[in-house]
Design an enzyme around this catalytic site. Sequence first.
Site, mmCIF file in Angstrom:
data_model
loop_
_atom_site.group_PDB
_atom_site.id
_atom_site.type_symbol
_atom_site.label_atom_id
_atom_site.label_comp_id
_atom_site.label_asym_id
_atom_site.label_seq_id
_atom_site.Cartn_x
_atom_site.Cartn_y
_atom_site.Cartn_z
ATOM 1 N N GLY A 42 10.565 15.738 -0.290
ATOM 2 C CA GLY A 42 9.844 16.131 -1.492
ATOM 3 C C GLY A 42 9.795 15.010 -2.516
ATOM 4 O O GLY A 42 10.574 14.057 -2.469
ATOM 5 N N PHE A 46 11.284 12.787 -11.145
ATOM 6 C CA PHE A 46 12.484 11.969 -11.314
ATOM 7 C C PHE A 46 12.851 11.183 -10.065
ATOM 8 O O PHE A 46 13.834 10.465 -10.066
ATOM 9 C CB PHE A 46 13.658 12.849 -11.736
ATOM 10 C CG PHE A 46 13.468 13.485 -13.072
ATOM 11 C CD1 PHE A 46 13.780 12.809 -14.233
ATOM 12 C CD2 PHE A 46 12.945 14.760 -13.169
ATOM 13 C CE1 PHE A 46 13.598 13.391 -15.468
ATOM 14 C CE2 PHE A 46 12.754 15.354 -14.397
ATOM 15 C CZ PHE A 46 13.071 14.666 -15.558
ATOM 16 N N GLY A 47 12.077 11.342 -9.000
ATOM 17 C CA GLY A 47 12.398 10.574 -7.812
ATOM 18 C C GLY A 47 11.910 11.232 -6.538
ATOM 19 O O GLY A 47 11.033 12.096 -6.555
ATOM 20 N N ASP A 164 17.575 24.121 -13.747
ATOM 21 C CA ASP A 164 16.301 24.187 -13.031
ATOM 22 C C ASP A 164 16.341 25.227 -11.908
ATOM 23 O O ASP A 164 15.930 24.952 -10.781
ATOM 24 C CB ASP A 164 15.937 22.809 -12.463
ATOM 25 C CG ASP A 164 14.444 22.685 -12.150
ATOM 26 O OD1 ASP A 164 13.658 23.531 -12.628
ATOM 27 O OD2 ASP A 164 14.073 21.760 -11.424
#
Length: 352
Positions: A42, A46-47, A164
């Site tokens: 994925g 953020f990365g 999250d």
Amino acid sequence: MNRFSVQITNVDGLTSQQTQLSQLCGSKQLFRDRYQILGILGRGGFGITFLAKNALLPGNPLCVIKQLCPKASNPQSWQRACDRFEKEAKALGKLGSHSQIPMLLDYFTQNGEFYLVQEYVRGSTLAQEVRRIGPKNEAAIKKFLQELLPVLQYLHKHRVIHRDIKPQNLLCCEDDQRVVLIDFGAVKEELVEACENSINKTPTTNFVGTMGFAPPEQFSLRPVYASDIYALGMTCIYLLTGKGPLEFDYDPNTGEICWQKQVDISDNFAQVLGKMVKIPLAERFKTADDVIKALDQEKYLPNLSNCLATQKLKSKSITQEANQQVYVPPVARTASAIRAWKAKLKETKSLS
């Protein structure tokens, strides 16, 4: 001096640097002389998350490598990010003994980027399950809460806010059907704050979370334990309806989404969910313990209702109980007290 105290000679070039792991996908060349990169799981703001296998261990076990790409603008912010990353990685490592949290296997920096290596959990996300088989019913959601709320208790006991929680970050393990919570936002938030805040401490507008699932206080960069409760409540609504929070209409007076008419659940359970997703913190459940207690009370309400409808204690039996001190179960005592309260309330209303 920590394990990341190194001199960065080209900080400005870090953000545009081509990721080494992307180049290694499908290759037999090893990353850090041990990890064979199999593919990308994925991508996010953020990365990137990669699936890999450890070529040095017997059986070549699978693992997940999370590559976090901070935008460090100067050596000072880079060092600050290193300090924050190490602190949060150690905190995450302490959580790995829980069966519903992936174990942290390693963490390190390389070429100006941060890496977390975690246990790989084979399974599908709850979002994928809903898309495949459709929304869940009330009984399934209650079972889900019974599994997840103890995980939140565990996290909050260790002073960790996930930040999250959403269907995409909840995996149903293929092997034993346990629900696993992944992709903690604490490390990301610390990196964002460390990198975006300059030496002059200019306030950052970035936040870690997902629109709709994150409560208002999280947008203000002030998450609390109740923020996870809100996100979990929104996740339950998604699982019941198959609709994300942004797909609902909202009440212009309260700002809360109008979800109640979209579900087929009991009034008591609707009240519990409604309190989980209250926007004002003062009206929301504060802790996972509070939600668990509310669900336990809700579980006994049908039994109490049956007691009220079918059990009538005669005066003679009451006298016998008083004289002989016969034991009365707690549920029956509570039902008796509720009957007396309702009778008194009815009498008061008739007088008025």
